[in-house]
Design an enzyme around this catalytic site. Structure first.
Site, mmCIF file in Angstrom:
data_model
loop_
_atom_site.group_PDB
_atom_site.id
_atom_site.type_symbol
_atom_site.label_atom_id
_atom_site.label_comp_id
_atom_site.label_asym_id
_atom_site.label_seq_id
_atom_site.Cartn_x
_atom_site.Cartn_y
_atom_site.Cartn_z
ATOM 1 N N SER A 88 75.833 40.421 34.679
ATOM 2 C CA SER A 88 75.671 40.847 36.064
ATOM 3 C C SER A 88 74.592 41.904 36.269
ATOM 4 C CB SER A 88 76.998 41.364 36.606
ATOM 5 O OG SER A 88 77.498 42.383 35.774
ATOM 6 N N HIS B 188 79.551 35.395 37.957
ATOM 7 C CA HIS B 188 78.261 35.259 38.642
ATOM 8 C C HIS B 188 77.652 33.866 38.491
ATOM 9 C CE1 HIS B 188 77.612 39.375 40.054
ATOM 10 N NE2 HIS B 188 78.279 39.744 38.965
ATOM 11 N N LYS C 110 82.716 36.549 44.875
ATOM 12 C CA LYS C 110 81.251 36.585 44.883
ATOM 13 C C LYS C 110 80.727 35.392 45.683
ATOM 14 C CE LYS C 110 81.125 39.783 41.172
ATOM 15 N NZ LYS C 110 81.562 40.015 39.805
#
Ligand SMILES: *Cc1c(COP(=O)(O)O)cnc(C)c1O
Length: 403
Positions: free
Chosen positions: A191, A219, A250
């Site tokens: 990340s 991610h 996310k």
């Protein structure tokens, strides 16, 4: 009755905190927490200013999507605002099991367990699989939630060099014989640097030694793979990888975590995971919005494509300007600056130029590797990116980072 004495000493108990806070301030490491005055989107009101936003993990622009909001609102009417129980007692609503089925199908795995967050997913999944007699092989730059989940398990933690399957193999060879079983765990996308773990090689090594494999795809979900099916799909390793950890906070734009993979493992984790057994279930609004996100991802790949188009454009232009974007292979773009003070000043000046991009320093990244991190999203237009690039050029020149 006696009166309490020594009130003078009572204050001293907190001196260690004041000293530590002073130290953080002196080293430019005190976190400045900004307050948002609008939904997560391409532009946001931050501390009262409307600015271009490069800070949220809202990869696909779903956090403020009308279909997502409608799903959450409808769920409140139908299911109320909270399940009022842990999943294992009375908190499993039909929404939760529906979402688990949909997530498993989306990711092409046998089963999925939905928990409160990605952070919690690591605490939930690691301790049932390994304990004091076992060993965990962990990438040097793994996320804090993996590190904490690993520590919680009581297993011996052996760190291998970042994205280095050869070092992982050397460490497995050296340490595995002293333990009952091993687990190799890695972020899928890292990340802070935006690089991707070599899952194909890591799986091959781990499987050769009978070591369990776990990847945290926080991610990668909604970003990598076909239509955003994640890093395991990106490498074509469905059914090979033992456990995938994911987040719905996310790209999915909501909140929640997922433990996905082989049915045997998911069934077992459901029986053993303490955050699942002892912390209440997610709300109907959250769960229904997550379901709407899966609907949107399955319906169209258009957002994922736009995300990658924006990323390619932004990264290419930043390199042309002379910025160092580190190891980035994904929409996460670090602008490497080194000094924490410089990174903070850069971020402040960007903000004054109408661009919100946070500086990141120790302990989130190693000392001397401070940076600005830009999160590209599908929510940005080409004009937005051009405005951002112009601000980076201006501040970069003013601070002598580029010429
Ligand atoms: C963000 C992140 C998490 C935490 O996910 P939340 O859903 O926000 O708790 C876990 N692991 C990795 C690798 C992350 O980047």
């Amino acid at each position: 009755m006696t009166t309490a004495t020594t009130p003078a000493h009572a204050a001293d108990k907190l001196d260690f905190i004041r000293a530590e806070m002073d130290q953080l301030r002196e080293n430019n490491l005190l976190i400045n927490i900004r307050t948002m005055g609008s939904p997560a989107d391409a532009y946001m009101v931050v501390d009262g200013n409307r600015v271009l936003n490069f800070c949220t993990n809202n990869y696909l622009g779903l956090a403020n999507h009308p279909q997502m909001k409608a799903a959450a609102q409808a769920a409140v009417d139908r299911w109320g605002v909270g399940p009022a129980a842990v999943r294992s007692i009375a908190g499993t609503q039909a929404l939760h099991t529906e979402l688990e089925g949909r997530l498993a199908a989306f990711k092409g795995v046998e089963a999925a367990l939905f928990v409160q967050s990605g952070f919690v997913a690591n605490q939930a999944a690691i301790p049932p699989l390994v304990g004091r007699e076992d060993v965990i092989f962990s990438d040097r730059l793994n996320h804090a939630s993996i590190i904490d989940g690993a520590r919680l398990s009581g297993a011996k933690i052996i760190v291998y060099e970042h994205c280095d399957p050869e070092d992982a193999e050397a460490k497995i060879k050296e340490h595995l014989p002293q333990y009952r079983r091993g687990l190799l765990v890695t972020d899928g996308v890292f990340s802070m640097d935006g690089d991707v773990a070599p899952l194909d090689k890591l799986t091959e090594v781990a499987n050769r030694y009978g070591v369990l494999t776990m990847v945290d795809d926080a991610h990668g979900e909604g970003v990598l793979g076909r239509g955003g099916r994640g890093v395991v799909d990106h490498f074509g390793l469905q059914g090979v990888f033992d456990v995938e950890i994911g987040t719905l906070s996310k790209a999915f734009g909501v909140v929640g975590g997922v433990i996905a993979g082989k049915q045997t493992i998911v069934d077992y984790v459901r029986q053993k995971a303490r955050p699942f057994l002892f912390s209440s279930a997610t709300t109907p609004a959250d769960t229904a919005a997550c379901l709407a996100a899966v609907d949107l991802l399955e319906a169209s790949e258009e957002r994922v494509r736009r995300l990658w188009d924006n990323t390619a454009y932004f990264k290419g232009e930043m390199k042309k300007l002379g910025f160092d974007t580190g190891r980035s292979e994904t929409p996460i773009v670090p602008i490497m600056l080194g000094d924490a003070g410089l990174a903070k000043q850069f971020s402040r000046e960007l903000f004054e130029a109408g661009v919100f991009a946070m500086s990141i320093g120790f302990p989130t990244v190693p000392r001397g590797m401070a940076r600005i991190r830009v999160m590209n999203t599908a929510a940005h237009s080409r004009d937005d990116l051009d405005q951002g690039l112009a601000a980076f050029a201006k501040v970069g020149k003013a601070l002598g980072v580029i010429s």
